[in-house]
Design a protein around this motif. Sequence first.
Motif, PDB file in Angstrom:
ATOM      1  N   SER A  69      38.191  25.548  42.928  1.00 53.92           N
ATOM      2  CA  SER A  69      38.066  26.849  42.262  1.00 53.92           C
ATOM      3  C   SER A  69      37.493  27.911  43.192  1.00 53.92           C
ATOM      4  CB  SER A  69      37.172  26.716  41.025  1.00 53.92           C
ATOM      5  OG  SER A  69      35.883  26.265  41.397  1.00 53.92           O
ATOM      6  N   ASP A  72      40.638  31.398  45.269  1.00 51.82           N
ATOM      7  CA  ASP A  72      41.445  32.081  44.258  1.00 51.82           C
ATOM      8  C   ASP A  72      42.930  32.006  44.584  1.00 51.82           C
ATOM      9  OD1 ASP A  72      39.327  32.776  42.657  1.00 51.82           O
ATOM     10  OD2 ASP A  72      39.030  34.740  43.591  1.00 51.82           O
ATOM     11  N   ALA A  73      43.267  32.119  45.872  1.00 53.20           N
ATOM     12  CA  ALA A  73      44.674  32.089  46.271  1.00 53.20           C
ATOM     13  C   ALA A  73      45.299  30.733  45.947  1.00 53.20           C
ATOM     14  CB  ALA A  73      44.799  32.390  47.762  1.00 53.20           C
ATOM     15  N   ARG A  75      44.215  28.524  43.651  1.00 51.11           N
ATOM     16  CA  ARG A  75      44.270  28.375  42.192  1.00 51.11           C
ATOM     17  C   ARG A  75      45.458  29.142  41.615  1.00 51.11           C
ATOM     18  NH1 ARG A  75      42.538  31.794  38.500  1.00 51.11           N
ATOM     19  NH2 ARG A  75      41.194  32.908  39.969  1.00 51.11           N
ATOM     20  N   GLN A  76      45.637  30.385  42.054  1.00 52.31           N
ATOM     21  CA  GLN A  76      46.733  31.194  41.530  1.00 52.31           C
ATOM     22  C   GLN A  76      48.089  30.619  41.927  1.00 52.31           C
ATOM     23  OE1 GLN A  76      45.930  35.185  42.866  1.00 52.31           O
ATOM     24  NE2 GLN A  76      43.996  35.325  41.735  1.00 52.31           N
ATOM     25  N   GLY A  77      48.171  30.076  43.143  1.00 47.92           N
ATOM     26  CA  GLY A  77      49.427  29.484  43.596  1.00 47.92           C
ATOM     27  C   GLY A  77      49.808  28.265  42.772  1.00 47.92           C
ATOM     28  N   MET A  79      48.801  27.558  39.655  1.00 49.05           N
ATOM     29  CA  MET A  79      49.112  27.934  38.278  1.00 49.05           C
ATOM     30  C   MET A  79      50.453  28.654  38.179  1.00 49.05           C
ATOM     31  SD  MET A  79      45.499  28.746  36.388  1.00 49.05           S
ATOM     32  CE  MET A  79      45.014  30.143  37.375  1.00 49.05           C
ATOM     33  N   LYS A  80      50.806  29.411  39.209  1.00 48.73           N
ATOM     34  CA  LYS A  80      52.108  30.074  39.207  1.00 48.73           C
ATOM     35  C   LYS A  80      53.234  29.053  39.285  1.00 48.73           C
ATOM     36  CE  LYS A  80      54.882  33.533  41.663  1.00 48.73           C
ATOM     37  NZ  LYS A  80      54.931  34.476  42.810  1.00 48.73           N
ATOM     38  N   ASN A  87      47.871  29.477  32.868  1.00 49.24           N
ATOM     39  CA  ASN A  87      46.844  30.480  33.147  1.00 49.24           C
ATOM     40  C   ASN A  87      46.015  30.770  31.900  1.00 49.24           C
ATOM     41  OD1 ASN A  87      45.833  32.343  35.290  1.00 49.24           O
ATOM     42  ND2 ASN A  87      46.335  33.884  33.757  1.00 49.24           N
ATOM     43  N   TYR A  90      43.750  27.864  31.327  1.00 47.74           N
ATOM     44  CA  TYR A  90      42.623  27.879  32.270  1.00 47.74           C
ATOM     45  C   TYR A  90      41.532  28.844  31.798  1.00 47.74           C
ATOM     46  CZ  TYR A  90      39.978  28.732  36.562  1.00 47.74           C
ATOM     47  OH  TYR A  90      38.968  28.877  37.484  1.00 47.74           O
ATOM     48  N   GLU A  91      41.948  30.043  31.405  1.00 44.68           N
ATOM     49  CA  GLU A  91      40.975  31.039  30.952  1.00 44.68           C
ATOM     50  C   GLU A  91      40.252  30.575  29.687  1.00 44.68           C
ATOM     51  OE1 GLU A  91      43.234  34.580  30.531  1.00 44.68           O
ATOM     52  OE2 GLU A  91      43.386  34.961  32.692  1.00 44.68           O
TER      53      GLU A  91
END
Length: 253
Positions: A69, A72-73, A75-77, A79-80, A87, A90-91
């Motif tokens: 975690s 960020d890059a 994690r975003q990759g 989840m995308k 996403n 996760y939130e």
Amino acid sequence: MKAHLQQVTSPISVSFVIQPDKTNIYEEFQKRIHLLHSNGISTTVEKGTIVIEKGNITKQKVDIIIGSSSSDALRQGIMKAAESNINTAYEAEQTRSPNSIFISLEPDNPNWNGTWRGSLTNYPMRPGSSAVDVLMEIGSYPTSDNTCTVWRNTYLQGEEVQAVKDYRLCRGQGADDLVIDEGNDVKLETRWIGDVLVTPFKYDNLLLISSTRLRGDILEEEIVIIDDKPAIKGVQSVHTRAIQRIELKRVKS
């Protein structure tokens, strides 16, 4: 080294996928692996395997992906690439457990929408019989209450249509309230058990259990057909008459 300790008791394979430009991290892992008596960047330790490679972690054929975690890059990759509402999940989990050091997520809704093509086979096969071509159209998964999506099967011999089952997958009140709507007031209760959509139903003196799941890039529906009997107390043996299996590949998203 915690992965190494876990492998002493569990037959698991652990892969560390490192961004190609992070050569310093890759080289440090090489040193660590050598401490485990490796001849390279892959080693067998007790019942498991540790592998280190450069590449894209989202392209690996694995059961679980663990991402830090702190990146960020990354994690975003991840989840995308999940192609789901991961996403949102996760939130929600982060809000529910803000101090948790580990957040486990699974996509809530399948990414099955599109057009699929394949064949239907009945087992045991009758002499001289052959598989039937099937075209399946699935709409976007219903995420709101009281909504439905396309769930249509077209059966073909060559390019000649033999039959069409123009069904819908519908959501009622809540994510667990799902039915297959066959029309004419016929609605079959269905539910997710793990990653399998299970639909049991009866037809005359038959009990049928339909299971639909995605295996790799193959969408598989299997219907087990059983001779039904009146219920009794205790164990009762029943006769399995046949299995009908449809295997499909997506031809259009």
